[in-house]
Design a protein around this motif. Structure first.
Motif, PDB file in Angstrom:
ATOM      1  N   ARG A   1       0.817  -1.224   0.000  1.00 13.17           N
ATOM      2  CA  ARG A   1       0.000   0.000   0.000  1.00 13.17           C
ATOM      3  C   ARG A   1       0.843   1.262   0.000  1.00 13.17           C
ATOM      4  O   ARG A   1       0.442   2.282  -0.528  1.00 13.17           O
ATOM      5  CB  ARG A   1      -0.913   0.037   1.229  1.00 13.17           C
ATOM      6  CG  ARG A   1      -2.122  -0.827   1.112  1.00 13.17           C
ATOM      7  CD  ARG A   1      -3.097  -0.492   2.201  1.00 13.17           C
ATOM      8  NE  ARG A   1      -4.148  -1.493   2.226  1.00 13.17           N
ATOM      9  CZ  ARG A   1      -5.383  -1.254   2.593  1.00 13.17           C
ATOM     10  NH1 ARG A   1      -5.733  -0.055   2.987  1.00 13.17           N
ATOM     11  NH2 ARG A   1      -6.270  -2.206   2.586  1.00 13.17           N
ATOM     12  N   TYR A   2       1.973   1.207   0.644  1.00 11.50           N
ATOM     13  CA  TYR A   2       2.816   2.394   0.802  1.00 11.50           C
ATOM     14  C   TYR A   2       4.104   2.298  -0.024  1.00 11.50           C
ATOM     15  O   TYR A   2       5.057   3.015   0.233  1.00 11.50           O
ATOM     16  CB  TYR A   2       3.151   2.599   2.284  1.00 11.50           C
ATOM     17  CG  TYR A   2       1.943   2.941   3.127  1.00 11.50           C
ATOM     18  CD1 TYR A   2       1.515   4.256   3.243  1.00 11.50           C
ATOM     19  CD2 TYR A   2       1.219   1.957   3.779  1.00 11.50           C
ATOM     20  CE1 TYR A   2       0.395   4.576   4.006  1.00 11.50           C
ATOM     21  CE2 TYR A   2       0.099   2.267   4.545  1.00 11.50           C
ATOM     22  CZ  TYR A   2      -0.307   3.572   4.652  1.00 11.50           C
ATOM     23  OH  TYR A   2      -1.413   3.897   5.410  1.00 11.50           O
ATOM     24  N   ALA A   3       4.121   1.435  -1.034  1.00  9.52           N
ATOM     25  CA  ALA A   3       5.327   1.168  -1.814  1.00  9.52           C
ATOM     26  C   ALA A   3       5.905   2.406  -2.491  1.00  9.52           C
ATOM     27  O   ALA A   3       7.120   2.510  -2.670  1.00  9.52           O
ATOM     28  CB  ALA A   3       5.059   0.093  -2.855  1.00  9.52           C
ATOM     29  N   ASP A   4       5.049   3.354  -2.856  1.00  6.05           N
ATOM     30  CA  ASP A   4       5.553   4.543  -3.543  1.00  6.05           C
ATOM     31  C   ASP A   4       6.082   5.590  -2.560  1.00  6.05           C
ATOM     32  O   ASP A   4       6.470   6.679  -2.976  1.00  6.05           O
ATOM     33  CB  ASP A   4       4.471   5.154  -4.434  1.00  6.05           C
ATOM     34  CG  ASP A   4       3.302   5.692  -3.631  1.00  6.05           C
ATOM     35  OD1 ASP A   4       2.984   5.103  -2.571  1.00  6.05           O
ATOM     36  OD2 ASP A   4       2.690   6.682  -4.064  1.00  6.05           O
ATOM     37  N   ARG A   5       6.117   5.262  -1.293  1.00  7.68           N
ATOM     38  CA  ARG A   5       6.665   6.155  -0.263  1.00  7.68           C
ATOM     39  C   ARG A   5       7.872   5.485   0.402  1.00  7.68           C
ATOM     40  O   ARG A   5       7.866   5.230   1.598  1.00  7.68           O
ATOM     41  CB  ARG A   5       5.620   6.449   0.795  1.00  7.68           C
ATOM     42  CG  ARG A   5       4.444   7.251   0.318  1.00  7.68           C
ATOM     43  CD  ARG A   5       3.517   7.481   1.484  1.00  7.68           C
ATOM     44  NE  ARG A   5       2.358   8.257   1.105  1.00  7.68           N
ATOM     45  CZ  ARG A   5       1.315   8.449   1.904  1.00  7.68           C
ATOM     46  NH1 ARG A   5       1.301   7.938   3.118  1.00  7.68           N
ATOM     47  NH2 ARG A   5       0.295   9.155   1.494  1.00  7.68           N
TER      48      ARG A   5
ATOM     49  N   ASP B   1      -2.934   6.794   6.569  1.00 12.00           N
ATOM     50  CA  ASP B   1      -3.851   7.495   5.663  1.00 12.00           C
ATOM     51  C   ASP B   1      -4.267   6.653   4.467  1.00 12.00           C
ATOM     52  O   ASP B   1      -5.281   6.935   3.843  1.00 12.00           O
ATOM     53  CB  ASP B   1      -3.239   8.822   5.204  1.00 12.00           C
ATOM     54  CG  ASP B   1      -1.990   8.661   4.350  1.00 12.00           C
ATOM     55  OD1 ASP B   1      -1.356   7.581   4.375  1.00 12.00           O
ATOM     56  OD2 ASP B   1      -1.626   9.634   3.665  1.00 12.00           O
ATOM     57  N   ARG B   2      -3.531   5.611   4.143  1.00 11.24           N
ATOM     58  CA  ARG B   2      -3.898   4.742   3.026  1.00 11.24           C
ATOM     59  C   ARG B   2      -4.627   3.477   3.493  1.00 11.24           C
ATOM     60  O   ARG B   2      -4.608   2.461   2.807  1.00 11.24           O
ATOM     61  CB  ARG B   2      -2.657   4.369   2.233  1.00 11.24           C
ATOM     62  CG  ARG B   2      -2.135   5.558   1.458  1.00 11.24           C
ATOM     63  CD  ARG B   2      -1.200   5.155   0.397  1.00 11.24           C
ATOM     64  NE  ARG B   2      -0.791   6.321  -0.373  1.00 11.24           N
ATOM     65  CZ  ARG B   2       0.259   6.320  -1.161  1.00 11.24           C
ATOM     66  NH1 ARG B   2       0.997   5.242  -1.288  1.00 11.24           N
ATOM     67  NH2 ARG B   2       0.568   7.412  -1.819  1.00 11.24           N
ATOM     68  N   GLN B   3      -5.271   3.599   4.625  1.00 11.04           N
ATOM     69  CA  GLN B   3      -6.062   2.499   5.142  1.00 11.04           C
ATOM     70  C   GLN B   3      -7.483   3.007   5.433  1.00 11.04           C
ATOM     71  O   GLN B   3      -7.982   2.914   6.545  1.00 11.04           O
ATOM     72  CB  GLN B   3      -5.398   1.920   6.387  1.00 11.04           C
ATOM     73  CG  GLN B   3      -4.067   1.248   6.057  1.00 11.04           C
ATOM     74  CD  GLN B   3      -3.191   1.093   7.263  1.00 11.04           C
ATOM     75  OE1 GLN B   3      -2.299   1.894   7.497  1.00 11.04           O
ATOM     76  NE2 GLN B   3      -3.447   0.066   8.028  1.00 11.04           N
TER      77      GLN B   3
END
Length: 168
Positions: A28-32, A118-120
């Motif tokens: 979910r947070y791979a781009d961060r 925030d992505r959940q």
């Protein structure tokens, strides 16, 4: 339907569910890549601080969900709440949250606090439907820029958890 059973933090089913959660969060947070998804090791969850761990099982004994509580000052903090994707929308999260609320009451906590990201948005909606209210980001999560924190009052004298609303 699922049943929540108390387990040790190092129980193989509990460990496997936490590992699945970490894998999903990394995606979910791979781009961060510069934003951590977990606290630095020096500030991470110490297994010895865990007061309660629950694993949700289906009728055929398949482990499908996990939640834990640890002391955070006078509050209990909900940690590693997770339901396998194939079992989401089946009531497992509600059963886990009811078990967490009951355990917190038995442990004598006045409040449950939690941190999510925030992505959940699915988790955020679930917590809000269960009565959790937004609170300021609390330490140690102030080092995680995407943190969202919530709290729910626990009334140990009550015998049933607050009503969780499930959308039709």
């Amino acid at each position: 339907m699922a049943t929540v059973c108390r387990r040790r933090w190092d129980d193989p089913d509990a460990s496997a569910l936490r590992s699945a959660m970490t894998t999903e969060l990394r995606q979910r947070y791979a781009d961060r890549p510069t934003d951590p998804i977990h606290l630095p090791p020096a500030r991470a969850l110490a297994p010895t601080s865990v007061a309660w761990t629950g694993v949700a099982y289906t009728a055929d004994a398949t482990p499908v969900g996990h939640a834990a509580l640890r002391w955070h000052g006078p509050d209990l903090e909900l940690k590693r709440m997770y339901v396998l994707p194939a079992y989401r929308g089946c009531g497992v999260a509600e059963i886990l949250l009811d078990a967490v609320w009951e355990a917190a009451g038995q442990l004598g906590a006045a409040r449950i606090v939690l941190q999510t990201g925030d992505r959940q948005p699915d988790a955020i909606r679930r917590y809000e439907r269960a009565g959790y209210e937004p609170i300021p980001v609390f330490p140690p999560y102030d080092v995680l820029p995407y943190s969202r924190c919530f709290a729910l009052a626990v009334r140990p004298s009550l015998t049933t958890p607050p009503k969780v609303t499930v959308p039709a």
